[in-house]
Design an enzyme around this catalytic site. Structure first.
Site, PDB file in Angstrom:
ATOM      1  N   SER A  17      62.158  20.649 -28.151  1.00  0.00           N
ATOM      2  CA  SER A  17      63.474  20.152 -28.552  1.00  0.00           C
ATOM      3  C   SER A  17      64.525  21.258 -28.605  1.00  0.00           C
ATOM      4  CB  SER A  17      63.384  19.481 -29.927  1.00  0.00           C
ATOM      5  OG  SER A  17      64.670  19.080 -30.369  1.00  0.00           O
ATOM      6  N   LEU A  18      65.695  20.954 -28.055  1.00  0.00           N
ATOM      7  CA  LEU A  18      66.837  21.868 -28.128  1.00  0.00           C
ATOM      8  C   LEU A  18      67.701  21.624 -29.373  1.00  0.00           C
ATOM      9  CD1 LEU A  18      68.120  21.852 -24.429  1.00  0.00           C
ATOM     10  CD2 LEU A  18      66.815  23.646 -25.567  1.00  0.00           C
ATOM     11  N   SER A  19      67.384  20.608 -30.131  1.00  0.00           N
ATOM     12  CA  SER A  19      68.226  20.242 -31.270  1.00  0.00           C
ATOM     13  C   SER A  19      68.419  21.376 -32.272  1.00  0.00           C
ATOM     14  CB  SER A  19      67.655  19.003 -31.970  1.00  0.00           C
ATOM     15  OG  SER A  19      67.772  17.865 -31.148  1.00  0.00           O
ATOM     16  N   THR A  64      63.465  11.718 -32.410  1.00  0.00           N
ATOM     17  CA  THR A  64      63.187  11.525 -30.996  1.00  0.00           C
ATOM     18  C   THR A  64      61.923  10.685 -30.875  1.00  0.00           C
ATOM     19  OG1 THR A  64      62.926  12.666 -28.888  1.00  0.00           O
ATOM     20  CG2 THR A  64      61.913  13.718 -30.807  1.00  0.00           C
ATOM     21  N   LYS A  68      62.044   6.443 -32.928  1.00  0.00           N
ATOM     22  CA  LYS A  68      63.366   5.808 -32.991  1.00  0.00           C
ATOM     23  C   LYS A  68      63.315   4.361 -33.477  1.00  0.00           C
ATOM     24  CE  LYS A  68      65.617   8.747 -29.539  1.00  0.00           C
ATOM     25  NZ  LYS A  68      66.440   8.791 -28.324  1.00  0.00           N
ATOM     26  N   ASN A  89      68.380   7.208 -33.840  1.00  0.00           N
ATOM     27  CA  ASN A  89      68.103   8.625 -33.577  1.00  0.00           C
ATOM     28  C   ASN A  89      68.716   9.531 -34.634  1.00  0.00           C
ATOM     29  OD1 ASN A  89      70.856   8.573 -32.846  1.00  0.00           O
ATOM     30  ND2 ASN A  89      70.548  10.151 -31.281  1.00  0.00           N
ATOM     31  N   ASP A 105      73.190   8.248 -29.373  1.00  0.00           N
ATOM     32  CA  ASP A 105      72.992   8.352 -27.923  1.00  0.00           C
ATOM     33  C   ASP A 105      74.029   7.534 -27.162  1.00  0.00           C
ATOM     34  OD1 ASP A 105      70.772  10.051 -27.971  1.00  0.00           O
ATOM     35  OD2 ASP A 105      69.369   8.391 -28.195  1.00  0.00           O
ATOM     36  N   ALA A 129      64.003   1.640 -16.243  1.00  0.00           N
ATOM     37  CA  ALA A 129      64.108   0.586 -17.248  1.00  0.00           C
ATOM     38  C   ALA A 129      63.359   0.941 -18.522  1.00  0.00           C
ATOM     39  CB  ALA A 129      63.566  -0.731 -16.675  1.00  0.00           C
ATOM     40  N   ARG A 153      60.721  -1.089 -11.311  1.00  0.00           N
ATOM     41  CA  ARG A 153      59.486  -1.051 -10.533  1.00  0.00           C
ATOM     42  C   ARG A 153      58.599  -2.280 -10.707  1.00  0.00           C
ATOM     43  NH1 ARG A 153      58.402   3.888  -8.281  1.00  0.00           N
ATOM     44  NH2 ARG A 153      59.580   5.686  -9.071  1.00  0.00           N
ATOM     45  N   GLN A 245      75.644  13.788 -28.273  1.00  0.00           N
ATOM     46  CA  GLN A 245      75.046  13.018 -29.359  1.00  0.00           C
ATOM     47  C   GLN A 245      74.810  13.901 -30.577  1.00  0.00           C
ATOM     48  OE1 GLN A 245      71.719  13.041 -30.693  1.00  0.00           O
ATOM     49  NE2 GLN A 245      71.176  14.859 -29.519  1.00  0.00           N
TER      50      GLN A 245
END
Length: 275
Positions: A17-19, A64, A68, A89, A105, A129, A153, A245
């Site tokens: 995670s970059l959060s 994350t 959620k 989130n 988001d 999807a 798909r 976000q």
């Protein structure tokens, strides 16, 4: 009164995670000494106990996958946006002890597009999807009055996207993944697929592409994103979504507006380049 100054991101896996980099940069930019932002490896089973054990010093949580939806029963209130996509989130702990869930988001995606001058499109295409596709549809309902074609798909995924379209009151059309090259002619394409899924489409980028929002940030750029940019199209990536976000999360958790967008983006880019 206890000073609320702690926040964290929860999920599993979470090490990537970059959060933390983004939120810590925001605290520094806002001069919020003493604020901390951590990451915790938490799965659905461990989530209730973790939330119940939090003290009054906590201001909020970022969530994350796979949390959620799992967090919703633990909350006192959920925003209209979060309810519309059945995904939270962001959790903010109010001064009176309530737990309020939101989804940043959706408005984050809209804000990222607006930053690039995209405020309205007549039609759009969504590749994939999965969970992110529902947020993409919700975002598109705010900027796209025309049709939204979703490339999937399987019939099961098609049924899910039809349900989301009806729920969000969006004009959703379903197309087969085998025809996904046609999506690239849309004014706006949002790719919500895992790494590698759109690689084969890179050769189908039109001579004059519109805008591509590829929600991946690692690896980056994807072959599709690279070809899109080379052809002169407007390109947004997963870091754009993550930063916007996170800006909204910081503003909700700290009460400080505006959060330092540039400092947060710079921190994210540095963290990615260090990997």
């Amino acid at each position: 009164m206890t000073r609320r100054h702690r926040a964290a991101v929860l999920g599993s896996p979470i090490a990537h995670s970059l959060s933390p980099a983004l939120h810590r940069a925001a605290y520094a930019g806002l001069g919020l000494d003493g604020w901390t932002y951590d990451r915790f490896e938490i799965d659905e089973e461990a989530l209730p106990g973790f939330v119940e054990g939090l003290g009054p010093e906590w201001a909020g949580l970022s969530l994350t996958m796979p949390l959620k939806r799992a967090v919703v029963p633990l909350l006192d209130a959920v925003s209209e946006t979060a309810a519309s996509v059945e995904a939270v989130n962001t959790v903010v702990f109010t001064e009176d002890g309530r737990r309020v869930g939101d989804n940043t988001d959706v408005p984050g995606m809209v804000a990222a597009l607006r930053e690039r001058g995209i405020e309205k499109v007549e039609s759009a295409a969504v590749l994939g999807a999965g969970a992110t596709a529902s947020s993409a549809l919700a975002a598109l309902t705010r900027i796209c009055p025309g049709g939204i074609t979703v490339y999937v798909r399987s019939e099961a995924r098609a049924a899910e996207m039809r349900e989301w379209g009806a729920r969000l009151e969006a004009d959703v059309r379903i197309a087969a993944w085998e025809d996904a090259a046609e999506a690239l002619r849309a004014p706006l394409v949002i790719a919500t697929t895992p790494a590698g899924a759109t690689d084969a489409l890179a050769g189908a980028v039109p001579e004059r592409p519109g805008a591509l929002f590829d929600v991946l940030y690692e690896p980056w750029p994807t072959p599709l994103a690279h070809r899109w940019s080379a052809a002169g199209g407007v390109l947004l990536g997963g870091l754009d979504l993550l930063v916007h976000q996170a800006v909204l999360q910081v503003e909700q958790m700290t009460g400080r507006v505006p959060a330092p967008l540039k400092a947060m983006r710079d921190a994210g880019e540095r963290a990615l380049s260090a990997r």
